[in-house]
Design a protein around this motif. Sequence first.
Motif, PDB file in Angstrom:
ATOM      1  N   GLY A  15      -0.318  -7.804   8.748  1.00 13.25           N
ATOM      2  CA  GLY A  15       0.427  -6.894   7.883  1.00 13.25           C
ATOM      3  C   GLY A  15       0.557  -7.437   6.470  1.00 13.25           C
ATOM      4  N   LEU A  16       0.751  -8.747   6.368  1.00 11.94           N
ATOM      5  CA  LEU A  16       0.883  -9.380   5.051  1.00 11.94           C
ATOM      6  C   LEU A  16      -0.417  -9.260   4.257  1.00 11.94           C
ATOM      7  N   VAL A  17      -1.535  -9.579   4.916  1.00  6.72           N
ATOM      8  CA  VAL A  17      -2.834  -9.514   4.247  1.00  6.72           C
ATOM      9  C   VAL A  17      -3.175  -8.079   3.849  1.00  6.72           C
ATOM     10  N   LEU A  18      -2.813  -7.114   4.707  1.00  3.85           N
ATOM     11  CA  LEU A  18      -3.167  -5.723   4.447  1.00  3.85           C
ATOM     12  C   LEU A  18      -2.284  -5.063   3.399  1.00  3.85           C
ATOM     13  N   PHE A  19      -0.974  -5.289   3.492  1.00  3.56           N
ATOM     14  CA  PHE A  19      -0.054  -4.493   2.677  1.00  3.56           C
ATOM     15  C   PHE A  19       0.326  -5.119   1.342  1.00  3.56           C
ATOM     16  N   LEU A  20       0.172  -6.424   1.178  1.00  2.00           N
ATOM     17  CA  LEU A  20       0.472  -7.028  -0.116  1.00  2.00           C
ATOM     18  C   LEU A  20      -0.371  -6.427  -1.246  1.00  2.00           C
ATOM     19  N   PRO A  21      -1.679  -6.240  -1.042  1.00  2.00           N
ATOM     20  CA  PRO A  21      -2.471  -5.609  -2.118  1.00  2.00           C
ATOM     21  C   PRO A  21      -2.012  -4.194  -2.446  1.00  2.00           C
ATOM     22  N   LEU A  22      -1.577  -3.457  -1.428  1.00  5.17           N
ATOM     23  CA  LEU A  22      -1.098  -2.093  -1.666  1.00  5.17           C
ATOM     24  C   LEU A  22       0.180  -2.109  -2.486  1.00  5.17           C
ATOM     25  N   VAL A 158     -16.528  -4.537  -0.929  1.00  5.55           N
ATOM     26  CA  VAL A 158     -15.911  -5.771  -1.422  1.00  5.55           C
ATOM     27  C   VAL A 158     -16.384  -6.088  -2.841  1.00  5.55           C
ATOM     28  N   ILE A 159     -17.683  -5.986  -3.085  1.00  2.00           N
ATOM     29  CA  ILE A 159     -18.188  -6.239  -4.438  1.00  2.00           C
ATOM     30  C   ILE A 159     -17.632  -5.206  -5.413  1.00  2.00           C
ATOM     31  N   HIS A 160     -17.599  -3.951  -4.976  1.00  3.75           N
ATOM     32  CA  HIS A 160     -17.031  -2.866  -5.788  1.00  3.75           C
ATOM     33  C   HIS A 160     -15.584  -3.184  -6.180  1.00  3.75           C
ATOM     34  N   ALA A 161     -14.800  -3.597  -5.196  1.00  2.00           N
ATOM     35  CA  ALA A 161     -13.382  -3.871  -5.455  1.00  2.00           C
ATOM     36  C   ALA A 161     -13.190  -5.101  -6.336  1.00  2.00           C
ATOM     37  N   LEU A 162     -13.959  -6.156  -6.077  1.00  4.16           N
ATOM     38  CA  LEU A 162     -13.780  -7.392  -6.834  1.00  4.16           C
ATOM     39  C   LEU A 162     -14.205  -7.254  -8.289  1.00  4.16           C
ATOM     40  N   GLN A 163     -15.165  -6.391  -8.560  1.00  3.68           N
ATOM     41  CA  GLN A 163     -15.641  -6.234  -9.936  1.00  3.68           C
ATOM     42  C   GLN A 163     -14.731  -5.343 -10.778  1.00  3.68           C
ATOM     43  N   PRO A 170      -5.265  -9.634  -8.580  1.00  3.54           N
ATOM     44  CA  PRO A 170      -6.485 -10.396  -8.254  1.00  3.54           C
ATOM     45  C   PRO A 170      -6.392 -11.228  -6.977  1.00  3.54           C
ATOM     46  N   LEU A 171      -5.288 -11.960  -6.789  1.00  5.60           N
ATOM     47  CA  LEU A 171      -5.200 -12.856  -5.644  1.00  5.60           C
ATOM     48  C   LEU A 171      -5.093 -12.101  -4.323  1.00  5.60           C
ATOM     49  N   SER A 172      -4.214 -11.108  -4.274  1.00 10.59           N
ATOM     50  CA  SER A 172      -4.055 -10.353  -3.027  1.00 10.59           C
ATOM     51  C   SER A 172      -5.313  -9.542  -2.732  1.00 10.59           C
ATOM     52  N   LYS A 173      -5.972  -9.043  -3.774  1.00  7.88           N
ATOM     53  CA  LYS A 173      -7.223  -8.305  -3.585  1.00  7.88           C
ATOM     54  C   LYS A 173      -8.308  -9.231  -3.047  1.00  7.88           C
ATOM     55  N   ALA A 174      -8.412 -10.421  -3.618  1.00  4.35           N
ATOM     56  CA  ALA A 174      -9.415 -11.378  -3.159  1.00  4.35           C
ATOM     57  C   ALA A 174      -9.167 -11.785  -1.716  1.00  4.35           C
ATOM     58  N   PHE A 178     -11.777 -11.138   1.252  1.00  2.94           N
ATOM     59  CA  PHE A 178     -12.245 -12.267   2.061  1.00  2.94           C
ATOM     60  C   PHE A 178     -11.987 -12.001   3.540  1.00  2.94           C
ATOM     61  N   PHE A 179     -10.824 -11.462   3.857  1.00  2.00           N
ATOM     62  CA  PHE A 179     -10.478 -11.163   5.249  1.00  2.00           C
ATOM     63  C   PHE A 179     -11.435 -10.119   5.816  1.00  2.00           C
ATOM     64  N   ALA A 180     -11.737  -9.087   5.022  1.00  5.48           N
ATOM     65  CA  ALA A 180     -12.636  -8.029   5.485  1.00  5.48           C
ATOM     66  C   ALA A 180     -14.019  -8.584   5.806  1.00  5.48           C
TER      67      ALA A 180
END
Length: 198
Positions: A15-22, A158-163, A170-174, A178-180
């Motif tokens: 839940g932490l990995v998924l929802f922090l970026p949101l 992933v490349i689409h999102a990171l670019q 940036p950190l939560s997205k990365a 990475f998890f995906a």
Amino acid sequence: MSRRVRAALIWGGLGLVLFLPLFAALDSPLLAYRRPVYIAAGVAGVLGLMVLAVQPLLARGVLPGMSLLQSRRVHRWAGGALVLAVVAHVVGLWITSPPDVIDVLLLRSPTPFSIWGVAAMWALFASALLAAFRRRLGLRLWRQIHRGLALVVTGGTVIHALQIEGTMAPLSKAALCFFAVAALLWAVTARNSAQRPR
């Protein structure tokens, strides 16, 4: 460690990995004065990435509290939700700026991230379409095609999102990206003697 504690830790970490970026995206100052449709399109993109990250775990049936059959049923429903999220993302951006979306779909956009997003989108649509014919394809061939398309979908997304330098922190997205990737690579390469046909 008891089974309940282990399950709680797994679900809590997931839940932490998924929802922090949101949450980070929704709190972004870049959303100030943006049209609601633009915000909805961005949220749909984040939700799609969240679903994509958990799909390999559902396919393998490793999440606690769900049987393999239940997990794969959720995997199929989540696949449909992922398609809807991508459609909502593209339609929302279309409403915001039709010329930009046309350039992206025709591969004329100067932004590199758009190419990866389009590749991931078409691979996802192909996977969803072929899912309707998986019994005719045969289990082994279907799995090979599905895994190949999953690699394109996840890699492209992933490349689409990171670019993109957008609302996602940036950190939560990365971490989510990475998890995906890690979840997909594990699901594709891991051997599970208990795995049963879908």
